[in-house]
Design an enzyme around this catalytic site. Structure first.
Site, short mmCIF file in Angstrom:
data_model
loop_
_atom_site.label_atom_id
_atom_site.label_comp_id
_atom_site.label_asym_id
_atom_site.label_seq_id
_atom_site.Cartn_x
_atom_site.Cartn_y
_atom_site.Cartn_z
N GLU A 140 -42.94 -12.53 -69.21
CA GLU A 140 -43.90 -11.48 -69.55
C GLU A 140 -43.65 -10.31 -68.60
O GLU A 140 -43.63 -10.49 -67.38
CB GLU A 140 -45.34 -11.97 -69.41
CG GLU A 140 -46.36 -10.92 -69.81
CD GLU A 140 -47.79 -11.40 -69.67
OE1 GLU A 140 -48.70 -10.59 -69.94
OE2 GLU A 140 -48.01 -12.57 -69.27
N ARG A 197 -42.23 -27.31 -62.38
CA ARG A 197 -42.00 -25.97 -61.88
C ARG A 197 -41.50 -26.06 -60.44
O ARG A 197 -41.57 -27.11 -59.80
CB ARG A 197 -43.28 -25.14 -61.95
CG ARG A 197 -44.43 -25.65 -61.09
CD ARG A 197 -45.67 -24.80 -61.24
NE ARG A 197 -45.42 -23.44 -60.79
CZ ARG A 197 -46.25 -22.42 -61.04
NH1 ARG A 197 -47.33 -22.60 -61.76
NH2 ARG A 197 -45.96 -21.22 -60.57
N LYS A 211 -48.92 -14.68 -59.15
CA LYS A 211 -48.81 -13.24 -59.32
C LYS A 211 -50.03 -12.53 -58.76
O LYS A 211 -49.94 -11.46 -58.15
CB LYS A 211 -48.62 -12.88 -60.80
CG LYS A 211 -47.25 -13.20 -61.36
CD LYS A 211 -47.14 -12.74 -62.81
CE LYS A 211 -45.78 -13.05 -63.38
NZ LYS A 211 -45.66 -12.65 -64.80
#
Length: 574
Positions: free
Chosen positions: A59, A285, A295
């Protein structure tokens, strides 16, 4: 436009169930394959997949970080290994958070890491027309409805992990009513938060992600790719599987938090009758100690002035690691060593540092820099001379000229008036070898009025250039730089950003910031180093690995960032 027009020519690529069986695990261990590569190998061998097509779907709402590096290496690496292709596709379904700056930055990061995507970059927004047509199809099939509940009501009626959800009062509206309301949403006749389009699945499902998930919401925002064309935007969980289907993705690789989303991924692909059937596979992950990849928290570091921007060399962003001097080869090696698994865990940051050092050992030229200068006068050096030495001891990188003058600098830590036990550097009346030059002896120590040592008077043994002295053994070797021909330089010493292995320890992660994570020194470097180009990497002998700063360095004003010191606490196989 028919719902399947975009994908009518794509092959059907069904693959087996996502879960690796015990037999598969044993086979992959024998073959040296992780479970994802085992699935792909099986698919190709059985003819279920003709050509592997993967994608990296970031994204564009921020900068990539170390976690994304693993995803990039996995998706692009698998495509390369199996002679397939990997698409770069921007998941640009939220115009309020996305910017062209991030689009450009992500593309540059992927290239810098050494990968190339298939064709032009792709965008979920390029498929908005098809996604909208499929949404109409879902409504017409009775598989979607417009919900006019408030966001708060939708959240409340969704239920919990132990309680089923409640059906919306709008769930059983007619197809005609839903088509009319959806058209009103698209035309901007309804305000943000006034209506959403939801899938009609099962509000009592034990998987909360299957309780009539939202497909579209109203957003009166300009999009960086489509402008003001749309007043509605698809949700990620709707756009992602259908974008995979449009592109004919065979293996959609993501992290474990999307495992519970997989049933909806499969549901929506099935309901639109896509001829291409991608399959989703989840793996752990990348979590590294002393590192934060949220983020939101990274943004807090930047906006709070705790770091100097997204490309601060202490940040785990790709642009930060690049400016720090980390190498693409080292990062790729790190991701390879971490591997692919179904179990989340924390990776020792020392493994990352080991991989970076390994990549630098034979790629970084050598040079000398004195970070904390102490003046030394060589009282019997007859005249200045240029010493020519290799730029690397084991790799042919050419030669460099090192000026030796009667006034030089050594590092203050290399001299002690009262040496501790085991000290093998310069002491009063002691000898030490200058790196690449003569053995010198300290004859006199000069101090200022405060008693601080400001200069050493030393003599050279003129018979020791390139050979050992007669009748005695000199153990210590120290680095040095000419005081008259050396170049002043700013050197930035970076350390870990957090003092705790788990930066989340305590009530506020900011309390664990390392106050010593950056020190700026006024150093002196040998002249050859000043000619470095931005991003040239070096080993400053006895000090560590350094890189000419990507933005601030110039021959007129050299600026170097420390990549890592020379110490290595990680051992392969540890």
């Amino acid at each position: 436009m028919k719902p399947n027009d975009v994908v009518s020519s794509l092959p059907n690529n069904p693959t087996p169930n996502n879960e690796a069986t015990v037999d598969q695990a044993q086979q992959q261990q024998q073959a040296g394959l992780d479970f994802i590569r085992q699935v792909i190998s099986d698919d190709l061998a059985a003819g279920r997949t003709q050509k592997v097509i993967t994608r990296f779907p970031p994204e564009p709402n921020g900068y990539l970080h170390i976690g994304h590096v693993k995803a990039i290496c996995l998706n692009f690496g698998i495509a390369e290994e199996y002679q397939g292709v990997c698409n770069l596709r921007f998941d640009d379904t939220n115009p309020d958070a996305e910017e062209q700056e991030y689009v450009d930055g992500i593309a540059n990061d992927v290239k810098w890491l050494g990968f190339q995507w298939e064709g032009e970059p792709r965008y979920a927004s390029s498929y908005f027309d098809q996604l909208y047509t499929w949404a109409l199809q879902l409504i017409q099939q009775g598989d979607a409805y417009v919900d006019l509940q408030t966001p708060e009501q939708i959240k409340l009626n969704r239920g919990s992990f132990v309680e089923p959800g409640k059906n919306s009062p709008y769930r059983d509206a007619s197809v005609e009513e839903n088509l009319t309301r959806f058209e009103q949403m698209r035309n901007g006749e309804l305000s943000e938060g006034e209506a959403v389009l939801r899938a009609k699945i099962d509000m009592a499902s034990p998987n909360v992600h299957m309780r009539d998930p939202i497909l579209y919401r109203v957003l009166h925002s300009e999009h960086h790719q489509t402008g003001n064309k749309w007043k509605i935007y698809p949700m990620y969980d709707y756009a992602h599987p259908l974008s995979d289907a449009i592109e004919g993705i065979t293996h959609s690789l993501c992290t474990l938090e999307f495992q519970d989303h997989r049933p909806f991924y499969d549901w929506v692909v099935e309901k639109v009758h896509s001829p291409a059937v991608p399959r989703q596979y989840e793996s752990s992950r990348l979590n590294v100690d002393y590192t934060i990849t949220s983020k939101r928290k990274l943004r807090k570091l930047v906006e709070g002035g705790h770091v100097h921007g997204w490309d601060d060399p202490r940040m785990p962003t790709v642009v930060g690691m690049r400016r720090r001097g980390f190498t693409p080869e080292g990062l790729r090696d790190f991701c390879k060593r971490v591997g692919v698994s179904k179990t989340d865990g924390i990776v020792d940051v020392a493994m990352l540092e080991f991989c970076i050092r390994q990549s630098l050992e034979n790629s970084a030229a050598r040079g000398m820099a004195v970070l904390n200068p102490l003046k030394v006068t060589l009282t019997n050096l007859a005249e200045a001379m240029d010493l020519v030495h290799a730029r690397h001891p084991n790799v042919d990188m050419g030669e460099r000229s090192i000026p030796l003058t009667s006034e030089i600098y050594i590092d203050r830590k290399d001299f002690e008036e009262v040496p501790p036990k085991g000290f093998k550097r310069l002491i009063p009346d002691g000898e030490v070898r200058l790196r690449h030059a003569y053995v010198i002896k300290c004859d006199e120590v000069i101090k200022d009025e405060g008693g601080e040592v400001v200069e050493l008077k030393c003599s050279i043994d003129t018979e020791t250039l390139g050979k050992n002295p007669e009748g005695r053994k000199v153990k210590g070797v120290i680095h040095w730089v000419s005081a008259t021909q050396g170049i002043p330089a700013e050197v930035r010493i970076y350390d870990r950003l957090f003092t705790e292995a788990d930066p989340e320890t305590g009530d506020d992660f900011l309390a664990n910031l390392n106050p010593e994570s950056l020190k700026v020194l006024q150093a002196v470097i040998e002249p050859a180093l000043a000619q470095a180009q931005p991003e040239d990497r070096f080993q400053f002998e006895r000090e560590g690995y350094f890189v000419a700063d990507r933005y601030d360095h110039s021959p007129e004003k050299p600026v170097f960032n420390r990549i890592l010191d020379l110490r290595d606490s990680f051992k392969p196989g540890k």
